[in-house]
Write an enzyme that holds these catalytic residues in place. Structure first.
Site, short mmCIF file in Angstrom:
data_model
loop_
_atom_site.label_atom_id
_atom_site.label_comp_id
_atom_site.label_asym_id
_atom_site.label_seq_id
_atom_site.Cartn_x
_atom_site.Cartn_y
_atom_site.Cartn_z
N VAL A 1 0.87 -1.18 0.00
CA VAL A 1 -0.14 -0.08 0.03
C VAL A 1 0.78 1.12 -0.08
O VAL A 1 0.61 1.85 -0.79
CB VAL A 1 -0.96 0.00 1.19
CG1 VAL A 1 -1.56 1.40 1.30
CG2 VAL A 1 -1.94 -1.18 1.10
N CYS A 2 1.97 1.38 0.99
CA CYS A 2 2.95 2.35 1.00
C CYS A 2 3.70 2.71 -0.23
O CYS A 2 3.62 4.04 -0.84
CB CYS A 2 3.90 2.40 2.04
SG CYS A 2 2.83 2.31 3.86
N THR A 3 4.01 1.73 -0.96
CA THR A 3 4.51 1.62 -2.47
C THR A 3 3.73 2.19 -3.23
O THR A 3 4.08 2.97 -4.21
CB THR A 3 5.09 0.34 -2.82
OG1 THR A 3 6.08 -0.20 -1.78
CG2 THR A 3 5.85 0.30 -4.05
#
Length: 113
Positions: free
Chosen positions: A53-55
């Site tokens: 998700v962060c990527t």
């Protein structure tokens, strides 16, 4: 007995001036007030490097960086991961997807920022 040494924090609002800080980032040590001179800054945090998700979210910012530049707006990321983790992640994402996080990411290990 009431503790009178407590610091009371209020929720910041859009347009409030951010407190100044100096931090180690993927672009070197940055003093926020110098970085933000005469610009808007979108300072966003992510929980951890190397997560899907962060990527995805960071890649979205990176892919639209030219739009932020046109709006005189700088991007700056932040998490409690180390500078070494950030640099490894930035290089991994660039190698695997071709997306480069061309903005500083703060290593906030002590959670002071």
């Amino acid at each position: 007995m009431e503790n009178t040494n407590e610091t009371v924090y209020s929720m910041p609002r859009i347009g409030d001036q951010a407190p100044d800080f100096t931090a180690v980032t993927t672009k070197g040590t940055i003093k926020f007030s110098d970085f933000a001179t005469d610009k808007w800054v979108v300072l966003f945090s992510h929980p951890a490097d190397f997560t899907p998700v962060c990527t995805t979210e960071m890649s979205g910012f990176a892919q639209r960086k030219a739009e932020f530049d046109a709006l005189n707006t700088e991007l700056m990321g932040l998490s409690i991961d180390s500078i070494h983790a950030h640099l490894g992640w930035v290089n991994n994402v660039k190698e695997k997807s071709g997306v480069y996080f061309d903005f500083p990411i703060i290593a906030d290990l002590d959670m002071k920022v």
